[in-house]
Design a protein around this motif. Structure first.
Motif, PDB file in Angstrom:
ATOM      1  N   PHE A 103      39.866  40.858  38.160  1.00  0.00           N
ATOM      2  CA  PHE A 103      40.045  41.324  37.060  1.00  0.00           C
ATOM      3  C   PHE A 103      38.816  43.044  37.364  1.00  0.00           C
ATOM      4  O   PHE A 103      39.416  43.657  36.649  1.00  0.00           O
ATOM      5  CB  PHE A 103      39.569  40.291  35.683  1.00  0.00           C
ATOM      6  CG  PHE A 103      39.493  41.080  34.531  1.00  0.00           C
ATOM      7  CD1 PHE A 103      40.540  41.625  33.878  1.00  0.00           C
ATOM      8  CD2 PHE A 103      37.551  41.816  34.212  1.00  0.00           C
ATOM      9  CE1 PHE A 103      40.785  42.191  32.602  1.00  0.00           C
ATOM     10  CE2 PHE A 103      38.007  43.037  32.813  1.00  0.00           C
ATOM     11  CZ  PHE A 103      38.975  43.317  31.812  1.00  0.00           C
ATOM     12  N   PHE A 104      38.317  42.285  38.145  1.00  0.00           N
ATOM     13  CA  PHE A 104      36.930  43.342  38.224  1.00  0.00           C
ATOM     14  C   PHE A 104      37.822  44.436  38.948  1.00  0.00           C
ATOM     15  O   PHE A 104      37.160  45.442  38.952  1.00  0.00           O
ATOM     16  CB  PHE A 104      35.987  42.522  38.913  1.00  0.00           C
ATOM     17  CG  PHE A 104      34.337  42.019  38.608  1.00  0.00           C
ATOM     18  CD1 PHE A 104      35.048  41.534  36.755  1.00  0.00           C
ATOM     19  CD2 PHE A 104      32.762  41.855  38.744  1.00  0.00           C
ATOM     20  CE1 PHE A 104      33.929  40.346  35.837  1.00  0.00           C
ATOM     21  CE2 PHE A 104      32.627  41.289  37.962  1.00  0.00           C
ATOM     22  CZ  PHE A 104      32.584  40.852  36.559  1.00  0.00           C
ATOM     23  N   ASP A 105      38.265  44.104  40.317  1.00  0.00           N
ATOM     24  CA  ASP A 105      39.093  44.939  40.695  1.00  0.00           C
ATOM     25  C   ASP A 105      40.209  45.836  40.349  1.00  0.00           C
ATOM     26  O   ASP A 105      39.954  47.009  40.794  1.00  0.00           O
ATOM     27  CB  ASP A 105      39.646  44.240  42.733  1.00  0.00           C
ATOM     28  CG  ASP A 105      38.638  43.861  43.050  1.00  0.00           C
ATOM     29  OD1 ASP A 105      37.440  44.025  43.274  1.00  0.00           O
ATOM     30  OD2 ASP A 105      39.407  42.554  43.946  1.00  0.00           O
ATOM     31  N   VAL A 106      40.597  45.414  39.712  1.00  0.00           N
ATOM     32  CA  VAL A 106      41.868  45.395  39.025  1.00  0.00           C
ATOM     33  C   VAL A 106      41.461  46.866  38.097  1.00  0.00           C
ATOM     34  O   VAL A 106      41.637  47.965  37.554  1.00  0.00           O
ATOM     35  CB  VAL A 106      42.253  45.196  37.528  1.00  0.00           C
ATOM     36  CG1 VAL A 106      43.665  45.313  37.271  1.00  0.00           C
ATOM     37  CG2 VAL A 106      43.413  44.343  38.934  1.00  0.00           C
ATOM     38  N   ASN A 107      40.180  46.133  37.360  1.00  0.00           N
ATOM     39  CA  ASN A 107      39.606  47.562  35.873  1.00  0.00           C
ATOM     40  C   ASN A 107      38.103  48.165  36.470  1.00  0.00           C
ATOM     41  O   ASN A 107      37.941  48.939  35.947  1.00  0.00           O
ATOM     42  CB  ASN A 107      38.983  46.562  35.098  1.00  0.00           C
ATOM     43  CG  ASN A 107      40.306  46.113  34.054  1.00  0.00           C
ATOM     44  OD1 ASN A 107      41.133  46.794  33.352  1.00  0.00           O
ATOM     45  ND2 ASN A 107      40.381  44.746  34.407  1.00  0.00           N
TER      46      ASN A 107
END
Length: 156
Positions: A103-107
């Motif tokens: 989630f951190f990477d995608v956002n």
């Protein structure tokens, strides 16, 4: 109902609005995506943020990971729901970390700005060597780890 409250003209205009199941579902998804983007943008603008996690089993016996974020906006703290993801396989700390990291990477959220993590008392979350909090410490060495005791309060 619209005819009674606002009149015939408004009621006629409603006939031109598509309200098929697909349209309503699509609009709900678009609104949800927009709210999520707004929360992520606010977190990115904040100097730091904290997360609170809880895994829970729903009525279909599917395990869900719920994540909330606390961050600053214009000098005040704000707490928002960040995301809910299904834990398809197990609820090991590594599985939880993988979902949060993805989630951190995608956002585009940076671990460096994470200053706090709150979890429940499950061994997968708290274990000093292989728990989620210990794994987070590898990504964000300055993070403060907190054990949440809300569940005990609810039981009492």
């Amino acid at each position: 109902m619209v005819r009674l409250v606002v009149g015939e003209d408004a009621a006629q205009k409603l006939n031109y609005i598509s309200v098929t199941i697909d349209t309503v579902s699509r609009r709900i998804n678009e609104i949800s995506q927009n709210i999520s983007e707004q929360v992520v943008d606010e977190i990115k603008k904040s100097p730091s943020f904290a997360i609170q996690l809880d895994e829970s089993t729903d009525v279909s016996l599917s395990t869900q990971l719920l994540v909330f974020a606390r961050y600053m906006v214009v000098g005040d703290f704000k707490v928002e729901f960040l995301f809910c993801k299904t834990l398809d396989t197990t609820t090991r700390a590594q599985d939880v970390l993988e979902i949060v990291n993805n989630f951190f990477d995608v956002n585009g959220l940076d671990w460096v700005h994470l200053v706090g993590v709150t979890t429940d008392g499950a061994p997968a979350m708290l274990s000093s060597r292989s728990g989620f909090q210990a794994l987070v410490k590898q990504h964000a060495p300055l993070v403060t780890r907190v054990h949440c005791f809300n569940h005990r309060e609810a039981l009492a």
